[in-house]
Design a protein around this motif. Structure first.
Motif, mmCIF file in Angstrom:
data_model
loop_
_atom_site.group_PDB
_atom_site.id
_atom_site.type_symbol
_atom_site.label_atom_id
_atom_site.label_comp_id
_atom_site.label_asym_id
_atom_site.label_seq_id
_atom_site.Cartn_x
_atom_site.Cartn_y
_atom_site.Cartn_z
ATOM 1 N N ARG A 162 0.851 -1.179 0.000
ATOM 2 C CA ARG A 162 0.000 0.000 0.000
ATOM 3 C C ARG A 162 0.893 1.238 0.000
ATOM 4 O O ARG A 162 1.965 1.230 0.594
ATOM 5 N N TRP A 163 0.433 2.290 -0.646
ATOM 6 C CA TRP A 163 1.202 3.538 -0.695
ATOM 7 C C TRP A 163 0.411 4.609 0.029
ATOM 8 O O TRP A 163 -0.664 5.020 -0.420
ATOM 9 N N LYS A 164 0.920 5.070 1.159
ATOM 10 C CA LYS A 164 0.289 6.163 1.900
ATOM 11 C C LYS A 164 0.759 7.481 1.293
ATOM 12 O O LYS A 164 1.662 8.146 1.811
ATOM 13 N N HIS A 165 0.103 7.856 0.208
ATOM 14 C CA HIS A 165 0.510 9.044 -0.550
ATOM 15 C C HIS A 165 0.072 10.305 0.196
ATOM 16 O O HIS A 165 -1.069 10.384 0.673
ATOM 17 N N PRO A 166 0.946 11.290 0.301
ATOM 18 C CA PRO A 166 0.605 12.497 1.088
ATOM 19 C C PRO A 166 -0.522 13.322 0.481
ATOM 20 O O PRO A 166 -1.159 14.112 1.185
ATOM 21 N N VAL A 167 -0.804 13.154 -0.813
ATOM 22 C CA VAL A 167 -1.847 13.938 -1.476
ATOM 23 C C VAL A 167 -3.040 13.062 -1.862
ATOM 24 O O VAL A 167 -4.193 13.417 -1.602
ATOM 25 N N ARG A 168 -2.779 11.888 -2.425
ATOM 26 C CA ARG A 168 -3.842 11.041 -2.979
ATOM 27 C C ARG A 168 -4.395 10.042 -1.967
ATOM 28 O O ARG A 168 -5.345 9.318 -2.262
ATOM 29 N N GLY A 169 -3.831 9.985 -0.772
ATOM 30 C CA GLY A 169 -4.323 9.064 0.240
ATOM 31 C C GLY A 169 -3.766 7.656 0.069
ATOM 32 O O GLY A 169 -2.714 7.465 -0.544
ATOM 33 N N LEU A 170 -4.476 6.662 0.605
ATOM 34 C CA LEU A 170 -4.007 5.280 0.564
ATOM 35 C C LEU A 170 -4.249 4.698 -0.823
ATOM 36 O O LEU A 170 -5.396 4.565 -1.269
ATOM 37 N N LEU A 171 -3.175 4.307 -1.509
ATOM 38 C CA LEU A 171 -3.258 3.782 -2.869
ATOM 39 C C LEU A 171 -3.053 2.274 -2.874
ATOM 40 O O LEU A 171 -2.222 1.741 -2.133
ATOM 41 N N LEU A 172 -3.789 1.587 -3.734
ATOM 42 C CA LEU A 172 -3.673 0.143 -3.920
ATOM 43 C C LEU A 172 -2.680 -0.146 -5.045
ATOM 44 O O LEU A 172 -2.343 0.739 -5.839
ATOM 45 N N PRO A 173 -2.201 -1.390 -5.154
ATOM 46 C CA PRO A 173 -1.224 -1.725 -6.207
ATOM 47 C C PRO A 173 -1.660 -1.335 -7.610
ATOM 48 O O PRO A 173 -0.822 -0.967 -8.437
ATOM 49 N N LYS A 174 -2.968 -1.410 -7.902
ATOM 50 C CA LYS A 174 -3.439 -1.050 -9.238
ATOM 51 C C LYS A 174 -3.145 0.413 -9.559
ATOM 52 O O LYS A 174 -3.107 0.811 -10.736
ATOM 53 N N ASP A 175 -2.920 1.233 -8.527
ATOM 54 C CA ASP A 175 -2.653 2.654 -8.730
ATOM 55 C C ASP A 175 -1.175 2.960 -8.936
ATOM 56 O O ASP A 175 -0.848 4.055 -9.413
#
Length: 382
Positions: A162-175
């Motif tokens: 999971r990517w805790k992106h500072p702008v886009r929020g929690l991202l899944l692998p598909k993102d």
């Protein structure tokens, strides 16, 4: 074919001569409803493209085009899915407009039963953004438990990115995984997830609780010995046995296993690590490869648990269970979402499963709490 589509009133058509070009078009222009894919076109990596497009949510259904032998054409006619996508039909590339119209007409029926298409919210993350996220530790390991069917006892957990992106929020692998692969950063992401997973195992071991973790890998990562050596050093640093780790490789990535990859798989087994064929039933691996490569587990694609009402799916599960037993391998059923599915799988003789029926992906702290409930552990000891 494009002329025939326009005669039928389909004007929004993207054309590509390679899987790479098709992915570029989809990333730039957005998702499509249907892909018409020519299996016989030289150099068109159709299967790889369809798998990637499906994982990124860029395609809903597929029509297969090829001058196939009659037995293969009949086999495709009996299939409901191809490369994990809804299969609307198989046509000759020179099919008449009427035949194309009949196949496309099936899309309305299928679209009623599939989930809404997941259109990417924007272009792929930039290389600078991904590298910054890796440098700042924004990519985090989430854990989805594997369980004993029926009892619900834990049988390990799969590590998911999971990517805790500072702008886009929690991202899944598909993102983000397409970007990670495109920028050749998959090894760095894997190493960070491995470090987080081993740290969790170390915490659990200090409280005298063991847990097996499964990590997803691409076969291409094993071409050299860099990753296997990193795994060996990491296990030694944490004083953990190799048996605490399983590495899951997608079946579709095992079509062309070169010598270097075979050697790395053997090295992982010599360390005591388990090896799992992930998404089994979606790709086209041969029984010869299954017998020759040192895998210890088969993980059946989630499609089959989600379509247990179909005789084809139950037959696939029963036959794979027999195959796994004869090869002395474990079988894990992925995608279990309700009690009825679980009971049907138990009746078929399945032992291990994974899915939201048991638990959704969770953080390490949430996993410790979940284990505390299922095992009767005392959280304050961890």
């Amino acid at each position: 074919m494009v002329v025939a589509l326009r005669r039928l009133g389909v004007y929004s058509v993207l054309q590509a001569g390679s899987g790479e070009q098709a992915m570029t078009l989809l990333n730039n222009d957005g998702a499509v409803d249907i892909v018409l894919c020519d299996l016989g076109y030289p150099g068109l990596d159709c299967l790889e493209f369809l798998n990637c497009a499906r994982q990124l949510g860029l395609v809903r259904a597929v029509v297969v085009l090829s001058d196939l032998p009659p037995p293969l054409h009949r086999a495709l006619g009996q299939m409901t899915h191809f490369s994990g996508l809804k299969l609307l039909g198989a046509l000759s590339p020179s099919a008449e407009t009427r035949a194309l119209q009949q196949v496309l007409a099936r899309y309305n029926t299928h679209s009623l039963t599939v989930s809404p298409i997941n259109v990417p919210t924007g272009a792929l993350p930039s290389e600078e953004d991904v590298r910054r996220g890796l440098d700042l530790g924004e990519f985090r390991a989430y854990y989805q438990p594997k369980c004993v069917l029926g009892s619900g006892d834990d049988a390990g957990a799969e590590v998911l990115a999971r990517w805790k992106h500072p702008v886009r929020g929690l991202l899944l692998p598909k993102d983000f995984m397409a970007a990670v692969l495109a920028y050749d950063l998959v090894d760095e992401l894997f190493k960070q997830l491995l470090e987080q997973g081993l740290s969790l195992l170390s915490v659990l071991n200090r409280s005298h609780h063991t847990l097996g973790l499964a990590f997803n890998m691409y076969a291409s990562q094993l071409q050299g010995n860099a990753i296997t050596e990193h795994i060996h050093r990491s296990l030694k640093r944490y004083d953990l046995p190799g048996s605490s780790l399983t590495f899951e490789l997608a079946e579709s990535s095992l079509l062309d296993v070169r010598y270097g990859i075979q050697e790395s798989l053997v090295h992982l087994r010599m360390m005591g690590c388990d090896l799992s064929i992930d998404d089994f039933g979606r790709g086209f691996s041969s029984l010869k490869s299954l017998c020759q490569l040192p895998f210890t587990q088969i993980k059946l694609d989630a499609e089959f648990a989600q379509s247990l009402q179909q005789p084809r799916s139950r037959a696939m599960i029963a036959s794979t269970l027999g195959l796994a037993s004869s090869l002395n391998m474990q079988l894990v059923i992925d995608g279990i979402s309700d009690t009825d599915q679980c009971q049907t799988l138990v009746d078929l003789g399945c032992l291990l499963g994974q899915g939201t029926h048991y638990a959704s992906p969770m953080t390490s702290h949430q996993l410790i709490g979940w284990l505390s409930k299922t095992r009767g552990m005392r959280p304050n000891r961890i």
